[in-house]
Design a protein around this motif. Structure first.
Motif, short mmCIF file in Angstrom:
data_model
loop_
_atom_site.label_atom_id
_atom_site.label_comp_id
_atom_site.label_asym_id
_atom_site.label_seq_id
_atom_site.Cartn_x
_atom_site.Cartn_y
_atom_site.Cartn_z
N SER A 130 25.24 -10.65 -5.84
CA SER A 130 25.71 -10.87 -4.48
C SER A 130 26.57 -12.12 -4.39
CB SER A 130 24.53 -10.97 -3.51
OG SER A 130 23.74 -12.10 -3.80
N LEU A 172 26.25 -13.67 4.47
CA LEU A 172 25.92 -12.70 3.41
C LEU A 172 25.02 -13.34 2.34
CD1 LEU A 172 29.33 -10.87 2.95
CD2 LEU A 172 27.23 -9.95 3.94
N SER A 223 21.17 -12.30 1.44
CA SER A 223 20.74 -11.90 0.10
C SER A 223 19.55 -12.74 -0.38
CB SER A 223 21.89 -12.01 -0.89
OG SER A 223 22.23 -13.35 -1.12
N GLN A 230 20.67 -11.66 -6.82
CA GLN A 230 21.26 -12.88 -6.27
C GLN A 230 22.58 -13.20 -6.94
OE1 GLN A 230 19.64 -13.45 -3.26
NE2 GLN A 230 20.22 -15.49 -3.81
#
Length: 147
Positions: free
Chosen positions: A40, A12, A16, A37
């Motif tokens: 996430s 993940l 991102s 960023q």
């Protein structure tokens, strides 16, 4: 199975980063990409911290647990939180030391280029910034000795 679960947050985060790079290349604001960023990263942190507690709660609900097993589980949680605290202390102290050296080192180089006699004084300020990281490392070692 556990290795696959460990790879999910990493995947993940990599996704991102790739998405943020494409956003900037397509003309979006770098500030917007950086915000995405950070969000996430926080989402992955929340998921990574919440899943073990949810799995333990589901395991506790499915089986009858005696009081000695419950005490052992509580001890395991405190050990994990102690390790997490040691990691946070080391990481945050390293980041703080890096920020301090990033500010002090260019100033020290500039002062030395203007007056070579100022080298010793400027080196002290750079070393003080590195001291922050060493103090964090010492605190994390003390935490690990208690765990």
């Amino acid at each position: 199975m556990i290795y696959v679960l460990l790879l999910i947050p990493v995947a993940l985060l990599v996704a991102s980063v790739i998405y943020a790079i494409r956003m900037v290349q397509n003309g979006k604001s770098p500030r917007k990409a950086a915000t995405m960023q950070i969000l996430s990263f926080l989402a992955v942190c929340v998921i990574s911290f919440a899943l073990p507690f949810a799995a333990q709660a589901a395991e506790t609900d499915n089986t009858a647990v005696s009081t000695s097993e419950t005490a052992q589980t509580a001890g395991d949680n405190s050990k994990g939180l102690g390790l997490l605290a040691a990691a946070l202390v080391t990481g945050l102290a390293g980041i703080g030391g890096g920020i301090a050296v990033a500010a002090a080192a260019p100033a020290a180089i500039g002062a030395t280029s203007e007056d070579p006699k100022a080298f010793g004084k400027s080196l002290i300020f750079v070393a003080l910034g590195e001291g922050i990281a060493i103090y964090g490392l010492l605190i994390s070692i003390m935490i690990l000795n208690k765990v």
